[in-house]
Enzyme design. Structure first.
Site, PDB file in Angstrom:
ATOM      1  N   ASP A  59      -1.361 -54.610  28.662  1.00  0.00           N
ATOM      2  CA  ASP A  59      -0.090 -55.299  28.888  1.00  0.00           C
ATOM      3  C   ASP A  59      -0.085 -56.729  28.344  1.00  0.00           C
ATOM      4  O   ASP A  59       0.705 -57.050  27.462  1.00  0.00           O
ATOM      5  CB  ASP A  59       0.260 -55.289  30.387  1.00  0.00           C
ATOM      6  CG  ASP A  59       0.709 -53.919  30.865  1.00  0.00           C
ATOM      7  OD1 ASP A  59       0.996 -53.770  32.065  1.00  0.00           O
ATOM      8  OD2 ASP A  59       0.783 -52.986  30.044  1.00  0.00           O
ATOM      9  N   PRO A  60      -0.950 -57.609  28.845  1.00  0.00           N
ATOM     10  CA  PRO A  60      -0.945 -58.943  28.230  1.00  0.00           C
ATOM     11  C   PRO A  60      -1.325 -58.890  26.755  1.00  0.00           C
ATOM     12  O   PRO A  60      -0.833 -59.671  25.944  1.00  0.00           O
ATOM     13  CB  PRO A  60      -1.966 -59.733  29.049  1.00  0.00           C
ATOM     14  CG  PRO A  60      -2.676 -58.755  29.896  1.00  0.00           C
ATOM     15  CD  PRO A  60      -1.870 -57.529  29.983  1.00  0.00           C
TER      16      PRO A  60
END
Lengths: 420, 413
Positions: free
Chosen positions: B183-184
């Site tokens: 995600d990041p």
């Protein structure tokens, strides 16, 4: 150039320099090795910037890291180096010699972006800091990536990737609760710092284009992970909510399922946040009677109390199917579960093939190999690999003549003096 | 060309003047806009109470009542953004989005493929209102391909990329991970790509559409594993915390419950440092440990010896002692450790900000430390629709009456 639907599977090396990337014209000097700084350089070069690696005469340490074909070390055949340094030039320069350090100052004015991985001790040794860069080039964006950053009580600490992972907090996240926690492999944290650094560089360039001069960016790899990846956990901790603790292949703190189970030919990940997803999966399994068991209706409680039992029930169904069969069924039925693909699976994956995720490229010493292509598919620009990684110092003649007006005789002399 | 009508001579934040329309949802979708917002872009999050972002759902930080303004993830990744509530299912809602895009630079989205196209808000649709718009779509598997409709969560990407298959103890089946690494990671890659496209637009006046899959963005960070297979046909296996050319090396138990220290010795010099730290323990004199080859050969015994030594000490004490002797070592920090750690504090890795629901709370700061345009302001994650009236009034000149009417009509909700 490429429409939404055109498969990229036929893409090969683009040799036509006229198909410019978004960063065409940007000049980048890369004073760093292994992963973090070179990944910044790779992102920038894949977008069309001219990236010049300044390597010590013995080469970027990644040249010695491997892997090597047939496990035979060769500084021109290291897999890590070959992957990270596509589309870059290489010059050699001994920054620890006075002549070399002076030549660096002469190079600096020619570049928009200067990347370094010099920890405080090295900065002191080389007399290299942002002020020194700014004196040579007030418009340069100087990015430094180091394990702990350039400030703070531990900025002088020695670190390899496992050290960084431990201090960032990431190591505590995986493994069995009864055993030591597991570090993430493959230098993942270093890549995060690299891409974060690339974002910082682009932002600084944006400022420069709007009236600001150059500036310095100090980035710690530990900070990038502790912040971007693990920052979320702090609010939960401070307010007394349950925080993550490693539990092996399972995660019992939220709704069921959140677990990795065996299937016929490998492992499968089951993770469903919503009741609807769980119901779709029960339906996929043929609506077994146990799905109606009153114990298995509150998905938080059932995970906490009956997780093992449910794993056995679900597991027995899973073992009848292969990873690929399950994956296709899940996609078709909008069930968010997926296989634990192995690296060979990844290379053979049909979706990635259509995406053109891998491309063949010929390197003068390492030969023809498959490389991961740039993940960015752009409508109006090309981000394909144009050149494989450079041989050590291959661009000494061209670049030193271009930037510093040096001729062959000069280079011979400089090499003899140990400057390049 | 640019939405800037004049050059700002002394901007304070690097991305000042840049406007982003952000459709991102769940962690991945927030991560790109978060980078841009921290750096000073005006990031307008378009969201609706009618189809609430999962990042606003789940167990609230305080109490038990569902509250779209009390999700801890949201508090972290939506900070510095503006929230405008627009129901995209309504024709007027779509029109308002287009009016916003017409005066914006970048559009960010991570919905499933063609979702925005079905809403009439695809890149081609938006290009009609802003010829040089830059747009990125970054869903799980990308906009096309046989698995494009795959559903999943953050950890899905770790599984599809091969990472999970390699995380485990030596000789044991894979354990895998439960952290949403992808995600990041994709947010950072997406932020880079749109800023690079913006750079090009500033020079050429041309916009751009970028299709980035979380899956391939994850693979981009796994070069080592991919190259070994490409060269040698070798598939990596779980190897715990071992390293091909470091010994002793690993994560060692320390005093206390679940306390560990990471130690890496790769050279004779570092081994000498470790020996100095061991002090009077004579086992380290053994000839078998004198060189790298010997240490690799005896690594199990070496690691066991080191573990005996570390078990009686605190992890910070061991790490500090070893670092003083030039050995790479660090405590494995837990979440409570990170909150008070002096290095992380000195770097402002976490900052305390105020939020209307919670008074003070810790969120992550900005690891990027700029010398001229420092990032020091962190405004709380917006309440749902907090800036609807302000943004629509200021950015596209809507009157308060019109906004009120559209709210009643279920458009601005």
């Amino acid at each position: 150039m490429y429409s939404d639907e055109q498969p990229h599977s036929e893409r090969t090396i683009i040799n036509d320099e006229k198909r410019y990337g978004p960063l065409h014209g940007l000049r980048v000097l890369e004073l760093g090795g292994m992963v973090p700084v070179p990944y910044v350089g790779k992102l920038l070069s894949s977008f069309g910037a001219e990236v010049v690696k300044v390597e010590p005469p013995e080469g970027d340490p990644a040249r010695r890291y491997g892997p090597f074909p047939n496990d035979e070390p060769d500084p021109e055949k290291s897999g890590l180096f070959l992957y990270l340094n596509t589309d870059k030039s290489s010059v050699t320069l001994n920054l620890r010699s006075r002549g070399g350090r002076r030549m660096l100052d002469e190079l600096l004015p020619h570049y928009d972006v200067i990347l370094d991985d010099f920890v405080p001790a090295v900065r002191a040794e080389l007399g290299y800091d942002y002020e020194a860069v700014r004196r040579c080039n007030t418009r340069a964006i100087s990015l430094s990536i180091t394990p702990f950053g350039l400030t703070g009580p531990r900025a002088h600490w020695k670190a390899y990737e496992d050290t960084i992972s431990a201090h960032s907090g990431l190591t505590m996240y995986s493994g069995l609760p009864s055993r030591e926690p597991l570090t993430y492999p493959f230098f993942l944290s270093e890549y995060q710092a690299g891409v974060a650094g690339a974002v910082g560089v682009m932002a600084a360039l944006h400022a420069r284009d709007r009236g600001r001069q150059g500036q310095h960016i100090d980035l710690a790899i530990v900070d990038a992970i502790a912040g971007y990846h693990l920052g979320v956990s702090l609010i939960q901790y401070v307010f007394g909510r349950r925080t993550w603790h490693r539990q092996g292949r399972q995660a019992r703190g939220g709704p069921y399922p959140n677990v990795i189970l065996k299937c016929k030919d490998g492992d499968y990940r089951l993770i469903a946040q919503t009741k609807r997803e769980w119901k779709r999966f029960l339906h996929l399994m043929g609506d077994p009677a146990w799905g109606e068991d009153p114990r298995f209706q509150d998905r938080l409680k059932m995970n906490e109390r009956y997780g093992d039992e449910l794993d056995t029930l679900v597991g027995s169904w899973l073992t009848s199917y292969t990873k690929q069969e399950l994956f296709e069924m899940c996609i078709e039925n909008a069930v968010p579960f997926c296989p634990l693909k192995t690296i060979p699976d990844v290379f053979a994956d049909p979706h990635l093939a259509v995406r053109g995720a891998f491309v063949q490229a010929d390197h003068p010493r390492a030969g023809l190999l498959q490389y991961l292509a740039s993940p960015f598919k752009m409508r109006n620009s090309v981000t394909a690999i144009r050149r494989t990684a450079p041989l050590l110092g291959a661009d000494n003649p061209r670049l030193y003549e271009n930037d510093l007006g040096l001729r062959n005789g000069d280079l011979v002399r400089l090499r003899a003096m140990g400057v390049i | 060309m640019s939405v800037l009508s004049e050059k700002v001579t002394k901007i304070v934040l690097p991305l000042e003047g840049c406007r982003v329309i952000d459709f991102g949802w769940v962690w991945a979708g927030h991560a790109c806009g978060q980078m841009l917002a921290d750096l000073g872009a005006e990031v307008i999050k378009i969201e609706s109470g009618k189809q609430l972002d999962p990042a606003r759902q789940g167990r609230p930080i305080f109490g038990d009542e569902p509250d779209p303004d009390q999700n801890p993830l949201h508090h972290n990744v939506a900070r510095n953004k503006l929230s405008v509530a627009i129901n995209l299912k309504t024709a007027q809602g779509k029109e308002i989005v287009k009016r916003l895009v017409a005066v914006s630079d970048i559009v960010v989205e991570n919905m499933s493929p063609h979702a925005l196209r079905d809403l009439g808000l695809s890149f081609d649709d938006l290009r009609e209102v802003k010829r040089d718009i830059i747009m990125i779509s970054y869903c799980l598997a990308g906009q096309y391909g046989p698995s494009a409709e795959v559903r999943g969560y953050g950890p899905t990407v770790s599984s599809l990329s091969g990472l999970d298959s390699v995380v485990g103890y030596p000789g044991q089946p894979a354990i895998g991970t439960h952290h949403a690494y992808g995600d990041p990671n994709v947010g950072l890659h997406a932020a880079f790509a749109v800023l690079a496209a913006l750079h090009k637009r500033d020079l050429t006046g041309e916009g751009e559409y970028i299709d980035l899959s979380m899956w391939e963005a994850m693979l981009s960070t796994m070069g080592l594993a991919l190259m070994d297979y490409a060269m040698n046909g070798v598939a990596p296996e779980p190897c715990g915390n071992t390293h091909p050319f470091a010994a002793p090396h690993g994560v060692f138990p320390c005093q206390g419950e679940d306390e560990w220290v990471s130690i890496t010795v790769r050279s004779d010099e570092e081994w000498a440092g470790l020996r100095r730290a061991l002090g009077s323990q004579s086992w380290s004199n053994d000839e078998r440990f004198a060189d790298q080859v010997g240490r690799l050969r005896t690594r199990d015994e070496l690691n066991a010896r080191v573990a005996d030594w570390t078990s009686g000490q605190g992890k910070m004490a061991v790490a500090t002692l070893l670092q003083a002797e030039g050995v790479a070592a660090a405590p494995c920090l837990s979440v409570s450790d990170r909150l008070i750690d002096e290095q992380l504090s000195a770097r402002d890795v976490y900052v305390f900000i105020e939020h209307p629901r919670l008074a003070g709370e810790p969120v992550f700061g900005s690891p990027l430390k700029f010398s001229e345009t420092p990032v020091t302001e962190f405004r709380h994650a917006p309440l749902l629709g907090e800036h609807t009236a302000e943004v629509l009034g200021r950015v596209i000149g809507m009157s308060a009456e019109e906004i009120e009417l559209l709210t009643e009509q279920g458009v601005l909700v």
